[in-house]
Each structure stands twice: as structure tokens, then as C-alpha cells.
Design an enzyme around this catalytic site. Sequence first.
Site, PDB file in Angstrom:
ATOM      1  N   ASN A   1       0.841  -1.196   0.000  1.00  0.00           N
ATOM      2  CA  ASN A   1       0.000   0.000   0.000  1.00  0.00           C
ATOM      3  C   ASN A   1       0.875   1.244   0.000  1.00  0.00           C
ATOM      4  O   ASN A   1       1.960   1.264   0.571  1.00  0.00           O
ATOM      5  CB  ASN A   1      -0.913   0.059   1.225  1.00  0.00           C
ATOM      6  CG  ASN A   1      -1.919   1.192   1.062  1.00  0.00           C
ATOM      7  OD1 ASN A   1      -2.785   1.116   0.183  1.00  0.00           O
ATOM      8  ND2 ASN A   1      -1.790   2.236   1.852  1.00  0.00           N
TER       9      ASN A   1
ATOM     10  N   TYR B   1       0.385  10.214   4.173  1.00  0.00           N
ATOM     11  CA  TYR B   1       0.035  10.500   5.565  1.00  0.00           C
ATOM     12  C   TYR B   1       1.118  11.405   6.141  1.00  0.00           C
ATOM     13  O   TYR B   1       2.290  11.031   6.142  1.00  0.00           O
ATOM     14  CB  TYR B   1      -0.018   9.208   6.393  1.00  0.00           C
ATOM     15  CG  TYR B   1      -0.699   8.014   5.730  1.00  0.00           C
ATOM     16  CD1 TYR B   1      -2.044   8.058   5.371  1.00  0.00           C
ATOM     17  CD2 TYR B   1       0.013   6.831   5.499  1.00  0.00           C
ATOM     18  CE1 TYR B   1      -2.662   6.944   4.781  1.00  0.00           C
ATOM     19  CE2 TYR B   1      -0.591   5.716   4.924  1.00  0.00           C
ATOM     20  CZ  TYR B   1      -1.927   5.783   4.568  1.00  0.00           C
ATOM     21  OH  TYR B   1      -2.530   4.686   3.994  1.00  0.00           O
ATOM     22  N   ARG B   2       0.709  12.553   6.640  1.00  0.00           N
ATOM     23  CA  ARG B   2       1.702  13.521   7.151  1.00  0.00           C
ATOM     24  C   ARG B   2       2.499  12.935   8.320  1.00  0.00           C
ATOM     25  O   ARG B   2       2.018  12.039   9.022  1.00  0.00           O
ATOM     26  CB  ARG B   2       0.989  14.793   7.601  1.00  0.00           C
ATOM     27  CG  ARG B   2       0.201  14.578   8.882  1.00  0.00           C
ATOM     28  CD  ARG B   2      -0.267  15.886   9.487  1.00  0.00           C
ATOM     29  NE  ARG B   2      -0.865  15.646  10.774  1.00  0.00           N
ATOM     30  CZ  ARG B   2      -2.143  15.910  11.069  1.00  0.00           C
ATOM     31  NH1 ARG B   2      -2.944  16.427  10.167  1.00  0.00           N
ATOM     32  NH2 ARG B   2      -2.587  15.660  12.287  1.00  0.00           N
TER      33      ARG B   2
ATOM     34  N   TRP C   1      -1.548   7.976   9.938  1.00  0.00           N
ATOM     35  CA  TRP C   1      -2.559   7.306   9.105  1.00  0.00           C
ATOM     36  C   TRP C   1      -3.836   7.246   9.907  1.00  0.00           C
ATOM     37  O   TRP C   1      -3.868   6.745  11.025  1.00  0.00           O
ATOM     38  CB  TRP C   1      -2.088   5.944   8.607  1.00  0.00           C
ATOM     39  CG  TRP C   1      -1.428   5.030   9.591  1.00  0.00           C
ATOM     40  CD1 TRP C   1      -1.837   4.728  10.856  1.00  0.00           C
ATOM     41  CD2 TRP C   1      -0.224   4.273   9.371  1.00  0.00           C
ATOM     42  NE1 TRP C   1      -0.977   3.842  11.440  1.00  0.00           N
ATOM     43  CE2 TRP C   1       0.026   3.546  10.549  1.00  0.00           C
ATOM     44  CE3 TRP C   1       0.643   4.133   8.289  1.00  0.00           C
ATOM     45  CZ2 TRP C   1       1.117   2.688  10.671  1.00  0.00           C
ATOM     46  CZ3 TRP C   1       1.726   3.299   8.416  1.00  0.00           C
ATOM     47  CH2 TRP C   1       1.951   2.590   9.594  1.00  0.00           C
TER      48      TRP C   1
ATOM     49  N   GLU D   1      -1.196   1.043  -5.576  1.00  0.00           N
ATOM     50  CA  GLU D   1      -1.123   2.417  -6.060  1.00  0.00           C
ATOM     51  C   GLU D   1      -0.029   2.576  -7.119  1.00  0.00           C
ATOM     52  O   GLU D   1      -0.149   3.412  -8.019  1.00  0.00           O
ATOM     53  CB  GLU D   1      -0.838   3.392  -4.910  1.00  0.00           C
ATOM     54  CG  GLU D   1      -2.049   3.753  -4.056  1.00  0.00           C
ATOM     55  CD  GLU D   1      -2.355   2.756  -2.945  1.00  0.00           C
ATOM     56  OE1 GLU D   1      -1.646   1.736  -2.832  1.00  0.00           O
ATOM     57  OE2 GLU D   1      -3.312   3.005  -2.187  1.00  0.00           O
TER      58      GLU D   1
ATOM     59  N   ASP E   1      -4.734  22.319   9.563  1.00  0.00           N
ATOM     60  CA  ASP E   1      -5.133  21.322   8.569  1.00  0.00           C
ATOM     61  C   ASP E   1      -5.896  21.926   7.397  1.00  0.00           C
ATOM     62  O   ASP E   1      -6.162  23.121   7.366  1.00  0.00           O
ATOM     63  CB  ASP E   1      -5.959  20.226   9.268  1.00  0.00           C
ATOM     64  CG  ASP E   1      -5.524  18.844   8.828  1.00  0.00           C
ATOM     65  OD1 ASP E   1      -5.399  18.642   7.606  1.00  0.00           O
ATOM     66  OD2 ASP E   1      -5.297  17.986   9.699  1.00  0.00           O
TER      67      ASP E   1
HETATM   68  C1  FMN Z   1      -1.373  16.661   1.146  1.00  0.00           C
HETATM   69  C2  FMN Z   1      -2.162  15.537   1.720  1.00  0.00           C
HETATM   70  C3  FMN Z   1      -1.994  15.170   3.041  1.00  0.00           C
HETATM   71  C4  FMN Z   1      -2.709  14.119   3.593  1.00  0.00           C
HETATM   72  N1  FMN Z   1      -2.502  13.788   4.899  1.00  0.00           N
HETATM   73  C5  FMN Z   1      -3.141  12.713   5.416  1.00  0.00           C
HETATM   74  C6  FMN Z   1      -2.867  12.291   6.749  1.00  0.00           C
HETATM   75  O1  FMN Z   1      -2.087  12.892   7.470  1.00  0.00           O
HETATM   76  N2  FMN Z   1      -3.523  11.195   7.213  1.00  0.00           N
HETATM   77  C7  FMN Z   1      -4.404  10.490   6.449  1.00  0.00           C
HETATM   78  O2  FMN Z   1      -4.944   9.492   6.903  1.00  0.00           O
HETATM   79  N3  FMN Z   1      -4.702  10.884   5.177  1.00  0.00           N
HETATM   80  C8  FMN Z   1      -4.080  11.976   4.648  1.00  0.00           C
HETATM   81  N4  FMN Z   1      -4.351  12.360   3.360  1.00  0.00           N
HETATM   82  C9  FMN Z   1      -5.358  11.628   2.572  1.00  0.00           C
HETATM   83  C10 FMN Z   1      -4.826  10.302   2.105  1.00  0.00           C
HETATM   84  O3  FMN Z   1      -3.618  10.471   1.420  1.00  0.00           O
HETATM   85  C11 FMN Z   1      -5.830   9.596   1.203  1.00  0.00           C
HETATM   86  O4  FMN Z   1      -6.974   9.325   1.976  1.00  0.00           O
HETATM   87  C12 FMN Z   1      -5.285   8.309   0.584  1.00  0.00           C
HETATM   88  O5  FMN Z   1      -6.262   7.740  -0.249  1.00  0.00           O
HETATM   89  C13 FMN Z   1      -4.862   7.308   1.631  1.00  0.00           C
HETATM   90  O6  FMN Z   1      -4.344   6.150   1.027  1.00  0.00           O
HETATM   91  P1  FMN Z   1      -4.919   4.711   1.407  1.00  0.00           P
HETATM   92  O7  FMN Z   1      -6.324   4.703   0.861  1.00  0.00           O
HETATM   93  O8  FMN Z   1      -4.027   3.747   0.712  1.00  0.00           O
HETATM   94  O9  FMN Z   1      -4.901   4.602   2.882  1.00  0.00           O
HETATM   95  C14 FMN Z   1      -3.636  13.418   2.796  1.00  0.00           C
HETATM   96  C15 FMN Z   1      -3.809  13.790   1.463  1.00  0.00           C
HETATM   97  C16 FMN Z   1      -3.096  14.833   0.924  1.00  0.00           C
HETATM   98  C17 FMN Z   1      -3.297  15.205  -0.504  1.00  0.00           C
HETATM   99 MN    MN Z   2      -4.455   2.138  -0.601  1.00  0.00          MN
END
Ligand code: FMN
Ligand code: MN
Length: 490
Positions: free
Chosen positions: A176, A180-181, A194, A242, A291
Site C-alpha cells: 500500500n 500521511y503527514r 494514518w 497504487e 489542517d
Molecule cells: C497533502 C495531503 C496530506 C494528507 N494527509 C493525510 C494524513 O495525514 N492522514 C491520512 O490518513 N490521510 C491523509 N491524506 C489523505 C490520504 O492520502 C488519502 O486518503 C489516501 O487515499 C490514503 O491512502 P490509502 O487509501 O491507501 O490509505 C492526505 C492527502 C493529501 C493530498
Molecule cells: Mn491504498
Amino acid sequence: MAYRDLREFVKELEKAGQLKRVRVEVDPVLEITEVTQRIARDANRKPNSVGPAVLFEKPKGSRYPLLVNTFGSVKRMCMAFEVNELDEVAGRIRGFLDTKSPQGIFDKIKMLPKLAELGTFFPKSVKDGDCKEVIHKGSEVNLRDFPILKCWPQDGGRFITFPLVFTKNPESGKRNVGMYRMQVYDERTTGMHWQTQKHGAEHFRRAREKNPEGRIPVSVAIGSDPATTLSGMLPIPPDLDEMMFAGFLRKQPVEMVACETNELEVPANAEIVLEGYVNLNEMRTEGPFGDHTGFYSLEGDYPVFHVECITHRKDPIYLTTVVGPPPQEDFYMGYAVERVFLPVMRMQYPEIVDVAMPAEGIFHNLMIVAIRKSYPGHARKVMNAIWSLGQAMFTKMIVVVDHDVDVHNYSEVVWKALCAVDPERDVQFSLGPVDTLDHAARMQDYGSKMGIDATRKWATEGFTRPWPEEILMDEATRKRVADLWKTLGI
Ligand SMILES: Cc1cc2nc3c(=O)[nH]c(=O)nc-3n(C[C@H](O)[C@H](O)[C@H](O)COP(=O)(O)O)c2cc1C
Ligand SMILES: [Mn+2]
């Protein structure tokens, strides 16, 4: 040809007049945010104006340049995907989804190029990569080498805001990648934010069930070619890689290289790679963080990422983004997701004509959906569909309108939707998972949602009064006045 890496994209942005260089020293603590707000957000609020991407060549305290607002316009999102219109990407997806079973030999032959194209999506393992030009291990590992932003005054510290976080499903072994920041705690430790419904969090939970005292390998890539970078935020199903989706977007496989110190692979073209692990029994306070809601997200307990090795290019570009009051750079990324995934939504729910997520709704707060209504209760069926569809489940308010309303014209939506509702009758409440960032919900991650059925009401839905027609001038009169217009002296 796909962009080779981030720096090739930077060159293209510069050629297209889409990038500004800042050559004086600016502090990654707050100052870069303020400059970004002026260049990007404030510019974007004026009609016909969008701010450029910005390369800060001398962030204070670091030897490396910092790139921000890279994707902060529709034009640059199109450049990232190498298309003229985002609908072209949607069209390619539609092309694959529409594939019918071949009827005869000619159909089969016609399908060959499509199948061949499919083959190019799969990531390819390579032996070496530019991301390995410099390797730091053990005590040499120092996150403070990089110009990591403290974005807003009350932020808990510096945050890596644009990371691609790589984990492996401990059961299926599947990869995956999520964005996630990561809050920097010290030279070798960060938070791992996450949210509970995200795939990285699920990998963490599954591994912890088996071995609560163990750890999972985690690697983080910062700054890859645009399609690969953006794939980290895509709302795609669990266990769909991805990196394969990135290969589809860039029409060329993503080259993956093995990490030095753990079993994961990362994009070989990355500017910076952090390798390490997350302990399954360790949590630490993360936040606050200014945020994309425009408010600070509060402190919370999140896992901790231990960095054991950093590899990078000789002259790495540190890619980052600033979030804050909308619209910011992430609005344009989200808008592209909305456009690109519309055909996927429509495959499952063909009655959906179009959707819009206004910037002020910051994705999870508001979705406007136009449907071709076919049966009683149809609008409510679509609300329930959206509340069960991947990350669209977070949508706090859904407004369903008829197919003849332009969902992107918010003034038309407000006008027609408000005219179409009897609030007590047309509002649907539901309970379920909500976005972690929803600070108004009764509990973190759990709360209510509201759907508004703003479609015309039908007799079969119990509405027996006549529904009035929208006022439109007849064609003949319009034409007569158009012909007269010049003579009217107006
Ligand atoms: C700039 C940016 C920062 C993000 N920060 C977070 C974060 O800190 N935590 C989180 O859960 N999702 C965050 N997201 C959203 C996730 O990247 C998004 O939900 C993504 O689909 C997660 O991948 P996954 O579905 O494989 O878990 C962020 C998105 C962007 C564009
Ligand atoms: Mn995913």
C-alpha cells in the site's frame, strides 16, 4: 513520454511559465507558508488568476531546495497527467471499464493494443536508482538536514506533508502507498498520521493482532514523478497497488528499487527515501496541525516511525505542500480525483450524471450530485451508495439534484436545490464513520451525515401537487430580440 522524475516535471513547469524561483533565504518555519499563501491561495481567489509553483532555493537552515504548490492549478494537474483536459484521463479509465467481451476475431484483434497497454502498468523492479546516490545509515541519519516546514503558528512542530508511505499487508503481502503527514520529533523519529480508516492503519492493526510486541517495516518516498507522487492520495480499494495505478496514469511502469535496510521497495526516481519501521506497541502524541479544514486538527495518539536509513539524490528537491483555509494546493489534487474517478462511480451507479465538491466543503463536508431520477426514492438510494463508496463514505452533506442542474454552477445549485425541498420531508440523516478531521462530530471518527433530496418530487413519492416549470423565454422571441438588439440603442 512519462516524466522521468520530479526534476523533469520542474523543468517543464518552468518552461510553461508555471514555476517561480525564490533565490533569497526564507525560513521553513512559518515564512514559507506565508509566502505560499500570498502567491498561491490569495492569487487563486482572484478571477482568472492562479499562483505558480514555487521553488525556494535557499530555505533557511538547509542545503536543499524546497518545492511547493507544484499541483496548485487545474493546468498543472493536467500537466502532471500529460493531458489537455482531466476528462482525458477519465476517458482512458472509461475505455478500460467499457471493454465488452470480444464477439469475433476482429474484436479480439482490436483488443490487443488495450491488453498490451495493460501490461505496461505493472511496476518493474530495478537493481539501482537515482534515489541511492547518497546513503546515510545509523547515527548519520538526520531529518534536520531537510527544510521541513512548520506551517502554522500553533503546529506541534515540523511536518513532512507530502510523503508516500509504503507498507505491506501482513497477510496478503500486498503493497500500500498512502499520503500521511509525519510530524518530526527528532533527527530519527516522526509520527505516522494514518487515520483509522486508511490502509496503512489497517496493515498496522493486522500486524498488531498477530504480534503486539512486533514492528512493521515502513518506507517513505518524498518527491517522485508527478503521477507516482499523486497516486499516494488516490482513494482506491485496499490491496489495489497504487504503483500500478501510477503506471496506468503515466503510461509507463513505475521502477521500484529495494530498500537498503528493510524488505520494501520504493520508486527508484525518488528525491529522498526514509527507511525504517513502526513499533506495534508504541503511540505518541501527534499534532496539533493546521489542517486543510482551515482549523487546527487537535492532538491525538498515533504510531511512531523510526528512521534507520535515509537515501537521496546528490541534490535532492524537498517536495512539500501547505494546507490551510481552502482553497489550497490540495483542492486541485482533489478536483482531479473527482474528475478522474467520476467514470468509476458511474460504472457502478450509471444514474449519476455529475458530481461536484466545492473547495469550501474540503472534500468530506459537501458533495453535490446530479442524477437521472428513474424511480421513487432514487435520490436517497444514491445518498446511501455514496456513503458506502470508499472514502466518499466520509461525506457529511450530500445534495442530490436532477440531471438538468449544473452541479459546478454553485449559484444554480443553491437556487434550484433550495426551491426543491420541503426540509422536513427531504432531509435524510444517517450515522456512520466520519472524517477524522471533522471536529464537530460527537466523537472522533463517528458521527452523523445529512442528505438533501433536492430533486423534483413525484406523485409516486406522495407529492400530488403540480410541480412548476422553470421560466425560460421561447426561442422565437429570443431570436427576434437578438435581431432587433443593435437597433435598440442599449
Ligand atoms: C497533502 C495531503 C496530506 C494528507 N494527509 C493525510 C494524513 O495525514 N492522514 C491520512 O490518513 N490521510 C491523509 N491524506 C489523505 C490520504 O492520502 C488519502 O486518503 C489516501 O487515499 C490514503 O491512502 P490509502 O487509501 O491507501 O490509505 C492526505 C492527502 C493529501 C493530498
Ligand atoms: Mn491504498
